[in-house]
Enzyme design. Structure first.
Site, PDB file in Angstrom:
ATOM      1  N   ASP A  26      43.561  34.474  29.890  1.00  0.00           N
ATOM      2  CA  ASP A  26      44.254  33.926  31.039  1.00  0.00           C
ATOM      3  C   ASP A  26      44.539  32.454  30.749  1.00  0.00           C
ATOM      4  O   ASP A  26      43.664  31.602  30.878  1.00  0.00           O
ATOM      5  CB  ASP A  26      43.392  34.099  32.293  1.00  0.00           C
ATOM      6  CG  ASP A  26      44.050  33.506  33.534  1.00  0.00           C
ATOM      7  OD1 ASP A  26      45.016  32.730  33.396  1.00  0.00           O
ATOM      8  OD2 ASP A  26      43.571  33.799  34.649  1.00  0.00           O
TER       9      ASP A  26
ATOM     10  N   LYS B  69      52.009  29.174  36.405  1.00  0.00           N
ATOM     11  CA  LYS B  69      51.974  27.757  36.758  1.00  0.00           C
ATOM     12  C   LYS B  69      53.111  26.953  36.104  1.00  0.00           C
ATOM     13  O   LYS B  69      54.227  27.043  36.562  1.00  0.00           O
ATOM     14  CB  LYS B  69      50.588  27.184  36.462  1.00  0.00           C
ATOM     15  CG  LYS B  69      49.545  27.775  37.423  1.00  0.00           C
ATOM     16  CD  LYS B  69      48.311  26.937  37.608  1.00  0.00           C
ATOM     17  CE  LYS B  69      47.532  27.407  38.821  1.00  0.00           C
ATOM     18  NZ  LYS B  69      46.232  27.998  38.532  1.00  0.00           N
TER      19      LYS B  69
ATOM     20  N   PHE C  97      37.833  32.283  37.203  1.00  0.00           N
ATOM     21  CA  PHE C  97      38.847  32.172  38.263  1.00  0.00           C
ATOM     22  C   PHE C  97      40.142  32.781  37.737  1.00  0.00           C
ATOM     23  O   PHE C  97      40.732  32.284  36.780  1.00  0.00           O
ATOM     24  CB  PHE C  97      39.107  30.733  38.721  1.00  0.00           C
ATOM     25  CG  PHE C  97      40.118  30.709  39.835  1.00  0.00           C
ATOM     26  CD1 PHE C  97      39.736  30.919  41.150  1.00  0.00           C
ATOM     27  CD2 PHE C  97      41.481  30.559  39.570  1.00  0.00           C
ATOM     28  CE1 PHE C  97      40.677  30.960  42.179  1.00  0.00           C
ATOM     29  CE2 PHE C  97      42.425  30.611  40.586  1.00  0.00           C
ATOM     30  CZ  PHE C  97      42.022  30.809  41.896  1.00  0.00           C
TER      31      PHE C  97
HETATM   32  C1  LIG Z   1      45.831  29.300  39.196  1.00  0.00           C
HETATM   33  C2  LIG Z   1      45.223  30.340  38.344  1.00  0.00           C
HETATM   34  C3  LIG Z   1      45.473  31.704  38.555  1.00  0.00           C
HETATM   35  C4  LIG Z   1      46.241  32.222  39.755  1.00  0.00           C
HETATM   36  O1  LIG Z   1      47.520  31.764  39.839  1.00  0.00           O
HETATM   37  P1  LIG Z   1      48.319  31.842  41.240  1.00  0.00           P
HETATM   38  O2  LIG Z   1      49.723  31.475  40.884  1.00  0.00           O
HETATM   39  O3  LIG Z   1      47.658  30.862  42.164  1.00  0.00           O
HETATM   40  O4  LIG Z   1      48.185  33.232  41.734  1.00  0.00           O
HETATM   41  C5  LIG Z   1      44.950  32.612  37.665  1.00  0.00           C
HETATM   42  N1  LIG Z   1      44.205  32.200  36.619  1.00  0.00           N
HETATM   43  C6  LIG Z   1      43.934  30.907  36.383  1.00  0.00           C
HETATM   44  C7  LIG Z   1      43.124  30.527  35.191  1.00  0.00           C
HETATM   45  C8  LIG Z   1      44.419  29.928  37.248  1.00  0.00           C
HETATM   46  O5  LIG Z   1      44.109  28.644  37.040  1.00  0.00           O
END
Ligand SMILES: *Cc1c(COP(=O)(O)O)cnc(C)c1O
Length: 404
Positions: free
Chosen positions: A227, A256, A142
């Protein structure tokens, strides 16, 4: 629920796109680990906005920084310098040991930006023939919701109906080192992965996986892109989850909690070589690096470190996980987690995690079901031991009473 809550929900349903299926609770206030609904009921926040609120709701020091900056200067665009960006760069680079920073807004933008930078690095530095760059990604990843990203998702719900998608990605099973090695070609420019797969249900890779990935990336001149948008900034009990694996990524993505849930701020962090390929005009964002976002992020990083939230995540997370393991409920198949990133995996026969989350809500805890059979637990990192005890009592009641 009162009429107010019901009315607000029905208005949302009538006017909004139905791309979410929220629990029936309408919140209007938050403080620390707690949130309140419009009827005055209090809940423990067990999701922290998917880990964007690690510092707790409405942290007073972040409020102060935000209000102060909002009264001075909010947005200049990057056409001019502002007096917050340099300080944000210095502080985030110092905190994470990075040499270059690219500020963006959402997590998905950070991922897209990294893909662009790494491809360009592949052509200009590695010498991959034009248009041939490949990035390896993991099954059940994700990384966000933009077209570029859902194009390499393996979740049919995330991608069906949204094609055609861009080429240039290869998918391998997460945690399978042989599959990763076999997927590398001379055109591979990067490997993009989550250190712990969050949305997939808190999936921790086998011991030594990332250490071997790191070696293979170095041997094959492939950038390792981690990520850490969800796992980073203390969520797993370390500042970055890569520390659990003893590795250093070439490119790290954070978002985040970077601005404590007050404002969307994300960043691509790298060595000089990768982000060094970007030249004026080749990438940008109107809001990226704006003084308000920078000031908020600076305060959010500061409280995370100064108030020991990373250490608290490790301590309370271990205690929470051990407490969950002690609950004897037939429905529980497995408890997984690191720090305060925990999942309770239920037996498929238990009828899905959603009804457990609804029962937890009725007991005063807001959690999110993930991939049908997992309950994800990720409270703000300011949670205390008494709060964990309070939560464990309720988990015990819900898990055992639904065993039926
Ligand atoms: C939430 C998330 C994203 C995307 O972030 P947004 O601010 O919603 O675009 C990307 N990678 C991971 C691992 C996430 O948990």
């Amino acid at each position: 629920m009162t009429d107010l809550a019901t009315d607000l929900i029905s208005t949302e349903m009538r006017l909004g796109a139905h791309n979410y299926k929220p629990l029936n609770v309408v919140l209007n206030r938050g403080e620390g680990i707690w949130v309140w609904d419009v009827d005055g009921n209090r809940y423990m926040d067990g999701l922290s906005a998917y880990s964007a609120v690690n510092q707790g709701h409405c942290h007073p020091k972040i409020i102060a920084a935000m209000v102060e900056q909002a009264g001075k200067l909010t947005l200049t665009s990057r056409a001019f310098h502002n007096d917050q960006l340099a300080l944000f760069y210095e502080e985030i680079a110092g905190l994470t040991g990075s040499h270059k920073v690219l500020p963006m807004n959402s997590g998905a933008e950070a991922v897209e930006s990294a893909v662009k930078a790494v491809r360009k690095w592949g052509y200009e530095v590695k010498g991959v023939p034009d248009g041939q760059a490949e990035i390896i990604v993991c099954r059940n990843n994700f990384h966000g919701r933009t077209l570029g990203i859902v194009g390499f998702s393996t979740d049919p719900v995330a991608r069906s109906g949204f094609g055609p998608f861009a080429p240039g990605f290869r998918v391998v099973p997460f945690g399978d080192i042989a599959a990763f090695e076999a997927a590398i070609t001379e055109n591979t420019v990067g490997f993009l992965a989550e250190p712990i797969q969050g949305e997939a249900g808190v999936i921790i890779p086998p011991e030594g996986y990332f250490a071997r990935v790191r070696e293979l990336c170095t041997e094959n001149n492939v950038t390792l892109i981690l990520d850490e948008i969800q796992t980073g900034l203390g969520r797993t009990g370390k500042l970055l989850a890569e520390e659990h694996e003893g590795v250093e990524a070439d490119v790290t993505l954070v978002g985040k909690a970077l601005a404590g849930g007050f404002y969307p701020v994300s960043a691509v962090l790298s060595n000089t070589e990768v982000l060094g390929v970007l030249k004026p005009g080749e990438h940008g964002s109107t809001f990226g690096g704006n003084p308000l976002g920078c000031a908020v992020a600076r305060a959010a990083m500061k409280v995370l470190v100064e108030e020991g939230m990373v250490e608290n995540s490790a301590e309370q997370g271990a205690y929470f996980k051990a407490g969950l393991e002690d609950i004897r409920a037939n429905a529980v198949k497995e408890i997984r987690g690191r720090g305060l990133m925990i999942a309770v995996e239920l037996d498929p026969a238990a009828g899905g995690a959603r009804r457990y989350c609804e029962a937890l809500r009725d007991k005063g805890i807001l959690c999110k079901d993930t991939h049908e059979h997992s309950i994800r637990i990720a409270p703000p990192l300011v949670i205390g031991r008494d709060d964990v005890d309070w939560a464990l009592e309720r988990f015990d009641t819900v898990l055992t009473s639904l065993d039926g």
